[in-house]
Enzyme design. Structure first.
Site, PDB file in Angstrom:
ATOM      1  N   TYR A   1     -37.859 -22.349  63.832  1.00 34.35           N
ATOM      2  CA  TYR A   1     -37.042 -22.847  64.929  1.00 34.35           C
ATOM      3  C   TYR A   1     -36.271 -21.738  65.637  1.00 34.35           C
ATOM      4  O   TYR A   1     -35.587 -21.987  66.624  1.00 34.35           O
ATOM      5  CB  TYR A   1     -36.056 -23.895  64.412  1.00 34.35           C
ATOM      6  CG  TYR A   1     -36.706 -25.206  64.068  1.00 34.35           C
ATOM      7  CD1 TYR A   1     -36.585 -26.309  64.892  1.00 34.35           C
ATOM      8  CD2 TYR A   1     -37.457 -25.339  62.915  1.00 34.35           C
ATOM      9  CE1 TYR A   1     -37.181 -27.511  64.584  1.00 34.35           C
ATOM     10  CE2 TYR A   1     -38.069 -26.530  62.589  1.00 34.35           C
ATOM     11  CZ  TYR A   1     -37.929 -27.620  63.432  1.00 34.35           C
ATOM     12  OH  TYR A   1     -38.537 -28.806  63.117  1.00 34.35           O
TER      13      TYR A   1
ATOM     14  N   ASP B   1     -44.354 -29.850  49.524  1.00 38.79           N
ATOM     15  CA  ASP B   1     -45.301 -30.956  49.593  1.00 38.79           C
ATOM     16  C   ASP B   1     -45.151 -31.888  48.384  1.00 38.79           C
ATOM     17  O   ASP B   1     -45.260 -33.115  48.514  1.00 38.79           O
ATOM     18  CB  ASP B   1     -46.738 -30.454  49.732  1.00 38.79           C
ATOM     19  CG  ASP B   1     -47.091 -29.347  48.741  1.00 38.79           C
ATOM     20  OD1 ASP B   1     -46.189 -28.625  48.306  1.00 38.79           O
ATOM     21  OD2 ASP B   1     -48.278 -29.193  48.420  1.00 38.79           O
TER      22      ASP B   1
END
Length: 419
Positions: A158, A282
Site C-alpha cells: 500500500y 493463508d
C-alpha cells in the site's frame, strides 16, 4: 489556526495530547471533526452523530461537532478532493470520525482513505470484530468471534511504490533488478508491472507494540502475528521476527511466546499473561473459521490485515456492521469498513451500524467507556428486537423495517431507556 471553509464551534474545547506519550487529555465537551463522506455517507453520518450525541449526553458530556469535507463534498467547496483544511483540522483537534469516501478516477490519489492515514501518520488500522445478537450470519456460531485486528497502515504494497507496464520507469527498474541484482531469469518477457513491498523494523514494532498494549489493557489472552514469512523471507518473516523482538525485549513477564507456553507451562498460561504467537496468513484465514475462539488480537502487515479483517467481518454478519478506526500517536480517525455505495445515496435506507460502532471506538479512545458500552448495548437491543434496516430485515422473520434515520432514532430511544 484559521480555516478557509471550516467553522470551529464556539462552545467546545480542543482535545490535547501529552507530547511524549501521546496520551489524550479530553474535556467533557470536546470539539470533534466529522466527515460525513460520499454516497451513503450523507445518510450514515448524521445517523451516527445522533446516536453518539445521545450516549454522550446520557453520561453527562457533550460533543461539539465540526464539519469537515473530503471527496465529493470537498470538490464542491474547494475544487479538490482532500483540502488542507480537512487534514490540518484533524491534526489540530486530534480525534475525528469519517464516513466512506470514493476516490474519483484521475484524482491524483490512489485512495483518499489511504492518503488521510499517511498524511496524519495513523499507522494502526484497528477493527474490533464481534457478533451482535440478532444479526444474521453465514456461520453457525458467530458468537465465537470476538477479535481485534491491528493492521499496519503505512507500508507494505500500500506504500504505492510501483511502475506501470510499458513505461520508461518500469524498464529502468526491470533492468536494475535483472542486471544489477541478478534476477535475470525471474521476470517473464513482455510488458510487466513492478511494485515494491517495504516492511520496516520501525513500522512493524510500533504496530505490534500497540497491539500488545491493547491486549494487556483489555485483558486479552493472546496476540497473533499473521504473516507470509514462509515465502517472503525478508519482508513478512522480518515482520514476524521484529514482532517477537518487541514482545520479548520490552514486556518482560507480561508476555510469553507460544513455545514457552508449551515448554514451560504445558499449554496453560499464567493468569494475566499474554501469549505471543504467529500464523501463516493463508492458514489463518482457515483458522478464523475452524478455531475462531482461539484468537483474540491479530497484528498484521497491511495487505494481510485487509484480507483478514474483511474475512472476520463476514463471520459476524458482513461489512455493513463492521466498525474500524485509524490510530496514531495522540490521534484517532474512526471510520466504518464499508464503501460508499453511491446508488443508495440519499435514500435513507442503508444500515448505519458500522459508522455508529466506529463512533463507539472513538468514545473508547476518549476514555468514555461508559458511553461506548451504552452505544453497543443500545445497538444490540435494537437489532435483537427486530427493528432493523432493509439489509437485515430481508434476512429475518417478523421484524420491522426502518429507514436509516428511523433506526438511529430507535437506538437513541434505547439509550434513553438504558440510562
Amino acid at each position: 489556526m484559521s480555516y478557509e471553509q471550516v467553522e470551529v464551534p464556539a462552545d467546545g474545547e480542543r482535545i490535547t495530547a501529552d507530547a511524549e506519550t501521546g496520551e489524550l487529555d479530553v474535556p467533557s465537551n470536546p470539539i470533534i471533526p466529522i466527515i460525513h463522506g460520499d454516497g451513503i455517507g450523507t445518510d450514515v453520518g448524521p445517523a451516527a452523530q445522533k446516536v453518539l450525541d445521545a450516549a454522550a449526553e446520557a453520561t453527562g458530556r457533550s460533543i461539539s461537532w465540526m464539519r469537515l469535507y473530503a471527496g465529493e463534498s470537498a470538490r464542491e467547496r474547494y475544487d479538490e478532493n482532500l483540502p488542507d483544511d480537512t487534514v490540518e483540522a484533524i491534526r489540530e483537534f486530534r480525534v475525528a470520525i469519517k464516513g466512506p469516501l470514493t476516490t474519483p478516477v484521475g484524482s491524483g490519489f490512489r485512495s483518499l482513505n489511504v492518503a488521510l492515514r499517511k498524511k496524519l501518520d495513523l499507522y494502526a488500522n484497528v477493527r474490533p470484530t464481534y457478533h451482535l445478537d440478532g444479526v444474521p450470519s453465514p456461520v453457525t456460531s458467530p458468537e465465537k468471534m470476538d477479535m481485534v485486528n491491528f493492521r499496519e497502515n503505512t507500508e507494505d504494497v500500500y506504500a504505492g511504490i510501483e511502475w506501470e507496464a510499458g513505461t520508461d520507469e518500469v524498464e529502468k527498474v526491470r533492468e536494475f533488478i535483472e542486471e544489477e541484482m541478478g534476477f535475470d531469469e525471474t521476470i517473464h518477457d513482455g510488458p510487466v508491472g513492478i511494485g515494491i513491498k517495504p516492511i520496516s523494523e520501525f513500522g512493524t514494532k510500533r504496530l505490534v507494540r500497540r497491539a500488545i498494549d491493547y491486549a494487556i489493557e483489555d485483558g486479552r489472552d493472546s496476540v497473533t502475528l499473521v504473516h507470509k514469512g514462509n515465502i517472503m523471507k525478508f519482508t513478512e518473516a522480518a515482520f514476524r521476527d521484529w514482532g517477537y523482538e518487541v514482545a520479548t525485549e520490552e514486556y518482560g513477564d507480561e508476555v510469553i511466546t507460544e513455545d514457552e507456553l508449551w515448554e514451560e507451562y504445558d499449554g496453560d498460561a499464567p493468569d494475566g499473561v499474554v501469549v505471543i504467537k504467529d500464523r501463516i496468513a493463508d492458514n489463518m484465514l482457515q483458522q478464523l473459521l475452524t478455531r475462531t475462539e482461539q484468537y483474540d488480537v491479530l497484528a498484521m502487515p497491511n495487505l494481510n490485515g485487509d484480507y483478514l479483517s474483511d474475512a472476520a467481518g463476514a463471520q459476524i454478519g458482513g461489512l455493513g456492521i463492521a466498525p474500524g478506526a485509524n490510530l496514531g500517536d495522540g490521534r484517532v480517525l474512526a471510520e466504518p469498513v464499508h464503501g460508499s455505495a453511491p446508488k443508495y445515496a440519499g435514500e435513507d435506507k442503508v444500515n448505519p451500524t458500522a459508522m455508529i460502532l466506529s463512533g463507539r471506538i472513538m468514545l473508547e479512545q476518549l476514555g468514555w467507556d461508559d458511553a461506548a458500552d451504552l452505544v453497543r448495548d443500545a445497538v444490540e437491543e435494537t437489532i435483537s428486537a427486530g427493528t432493523v434496516t432493509y439489509d437485515l430485515h430481508r434476512q429475518i422473520e417478523g421484524g420491522t423495517k426502518l429507514a436509516t434515520s428511523e433506526y438511529a432514532d430507535a437506538v437513541v430511544e434505547t439509550i434513553h431507556d438504558l440510562s
